[in-house]
Design an enzyme around this catalytic site. Sequence first.
Site, PDB file in Angstrom:
ATOM      1  N   HIS A   1     -17.751 -68.354  39.774  1.00 35.89           N
ATOM      2  CA  HIS A   1     -16.398 -69.073  40.303  1.00 35.89           C
ATOM      3  C   HIS A   1     -16.476 -70.428  39.582  1.00 35.89           C
ATOM      4  O   HIS A   1     -17.330 -70.924  39.542  1.00 35.89           O
ATOM      5  CB  HIS A   1     -16.232 -69.028  41.613  1.00 35.89           C
TER       6      HIS A   1
ATOM      7  N   TYR B   1     -17.214 -70.126  52.620  1.00 35.41           N
ATOM      8  CA  TYR B   1     -16.191 -69.204  52.320  1.00 35.41           C
ATOM      9  C   TYR B   1     -14.843 -69.870  52.480  1.00 35.41           C
ATOM     10  O   TYR B   1     -14.506 -70.563  53.247  1.00 35.41           O
ATOM     11  CB  TYR B   1     -16.135 -67.907  53.398  1.00 35.41           C
TER      12      TYR B   1
ATOM     13  N   HIS C   1     -21.905 -63.632  38.120  1.00 34.01           N
ATOM     14  CA  HIS C   1     -20.509 -63.333  38.512  1.00 34.01           C
ATOM     15  C   HIS C   1     -20.386 -65.034  38.991  1.00 34.01           C
ATOM     16  O   HIS C   1     -20.951 -65.398  39.999  1.00 34.01           O
ATOM     17  CB  HIS C   1     -20.193 -62.483  39.565  1.00 34.01           C
TER      18      HIS C   1
ATOM     19  N   ASP D   1     -11.038 -59.053  41.856  1.00 34.60           N
ATOM     20  CA  ASP D   1     -11.106 -60.672  42.185  1.00 34.60           C
ATOM     21  C   ASP D   1      -9.838 -61.260  42.331  1.00 34.60           C
ATOM     22  O   ASP D   1      -9.569 -62.190  42.919  1.00 34.60           O
ATOM     23  CB  ASP D   1     -12.177 -61.326  41.671  1.00 34.60           C
TER      24      ASP D   1
ATOM     25  N   HIS E   1      -6.928 -61.436  45.262  1.00 29.65           N
ATOM     26  CA  HIS E   1      -6.724 -62.460  46.171  1.00 29.65           C
ATOM     27  C   HIS E   1      -5.739 -63.558  45.601  1.00 29.65           C
ATOM     28  O   HIS E   1      -5.093 -63.876  46.637  1.00 29.65           O
ATOM     29  CB  HIS E   1      -8.266 -63.128  46.188  1.00 29.65           C
TER      30      HIS E   1
END
Lengths: 334, 334
Positions: free
Chosen positions: B198, B287, B196, B16, B19
């Site tokens: 963010h 996104y 998971h 991850d 990115h």
Amino acid sequence: MFDDLDVVITEVALRDGSHAVSHSFTEEQVRNVVGALDKARVPYIEVSHGDGLGGSTLQYGLSKVDEFKLIQAAVETAEFSKIAVLLLPGIGTVHELRRARELGASLVRVATHVTEADVSAQHIHEARKMGLTTFGFLMMSHMAPIEKLVEQAKLMESYGAEAVYMTDSAGALLPDQVYERITALKEALNVEVGFHAHNNLGLAMGNTLEAIRAGATRIDGSIRSLGAGAGNTQTEVLAAVLEKKGIRTGIDLYNIMDAAEDVVAPLLKSPQEITKDSLTMGYAGVYSSFQLHAKRAGEKYDVDPRDILIELGKQKVVGGQEDMILDVAKRMAE
Amino acid sequence: MFDDLDVVITEVALRDGSHAVSHSFTEEQVRNVVGALDKARVPYIEVSHGDGLGGSTLQYGLSKVDEFKLIQAAVETAEFSKIAVLLLPGIGTVHELRRARELGASLVRVATHVTEADVSAQHIHEARKMGLTTFGFLMMSHMAPIEKLVEQAKLMESYGAEAVYMTDSAGALLPDQVYERITALKEALNVEVGFHAHNNLGLAMGNTLEAIRAGATRIDGSIRSLGAGAGNTQTEVLAAVLEKKGIRTGIDLYNIMDAAEDVVAPLLKSPQEITKDSLTMGYAGVYSSFQLHAKRAGEKYDVDPRDILIELGKQKVVGGQEDMILDVAKRMAE
């Protein structure tokens, strides 16, 4: 005042964030930040040395610009927002509070260690007499058991505090602890309950939501996390989260986002993150000022400074007891 | 494997986090990071392009170094930790998964959009046949109602997934939503449930604690928050918080703290923080790849790009539907 809001936010970047920039705020910076916060309709903006009025000393760090000049600049700039100050009895005096009042400050938060609310009595009395909105602020609140926290908050209420904040100075509390403690305060007090978080364990936002769920209606934020340690609850993110939850803060989301990105981010010496030092503070639950002492003591006695800090946290050592750090290190080495 | 742990952590910084560094990881960096994570006894370390195996394309961003070289470096370095890979059917292929397996990867997570679990059937079958530990990974999970999420997770379980993760790809979920969703997954599935997070809304840690409270036993972290957007749940902070709570992760706290400070922090192009862009993504629930399109569309039609993104979030527009962004902007301008 602000009766139409569910949660009243105080922005602390120009006070708590003073630590993060070594007390170097200028009048121009204060005008820019206050202007942007005012446009975003932030209810209260706290402006003081990081350790409150009178904090500009060799011990706590000298301010680049006299805080009264900064307070005056803030008052002159704000059209909507009210200006708040922080006062720690023993560092700041009633005389200094009166000056802040004369310059136009509307709100004072009188702050003590969580077990020492009694030293706030005179200052709360005097602040009320001056016509200031007057709140109590119990620091390092994780160090006291709930009963003690409640007892001390009730003392502040009895002196005349119109709200009492639980302050997680080291960012050491977990969400269930925050919920339990705020619930106990809500049950015991007739005045509003507030919460001030730090992000040392990555929980500033999670803990703040738990505080609000338990009934806290006064919440501190620092825009772009500009606060001591790992920073506080990030104001513009809090505004977004509360808007998602339908909780009214009165803050204009786009304007506070723009203020963070365009006005505040450029002021940070480096972006706020959770470093080894700030994580250690949150995990151990001690003052950041212990860090350097623990490093020196660790070198002297060949002990990991983190072990020393964790032990100091267990013993609930507070500011002013730095002498104990060498003793603890020596005992651990033996 | 790891049966003595309460929560099994997968470190995603080398996938991850790819990115966040424009897919520029080198073999030396991977060896250094894996060596430090291995020393801290992190159970799983995921190594792949940010968009999974085969992601190195003009569309998703070219990797500086072939991911198979990075996987090989990771496998050669790790003595304790197991190496994991991510596979998005449509981007990566069974052929690439076999190569990763031959190089020594132990675990694969097969990832699909939350409503498209059916495309994972073949890849999960094949992964199991190769002897890989095989988990399902439902991305952008905030976009589906709970019933849909549960249905899709059950599909992955029926294909042979040995655990299913709920992935909050945009960092858009709130703690009560996480608790409700993980609880529903726990009730419906016989296999383990993972989470998971963010940090776009500052809630990576708070949401992760709620997931664990609801029964999730597989958790992702990224050391020093080295992940996409505002980063993930910060691994070393998570290790500290779970140690405080008495939840066993098997991770050595001081070693993971040192790894973050000494090995990973220097790799970051800039420290992870919640910026205007990442906050907007979390608030709108879209996104990150939409951001640039929305900015262009906003300029063309004189609409605030944030309004466009929020509208796209409401319409649950997904990757591949970027053409809709101009349409939405045009309609909003009218």
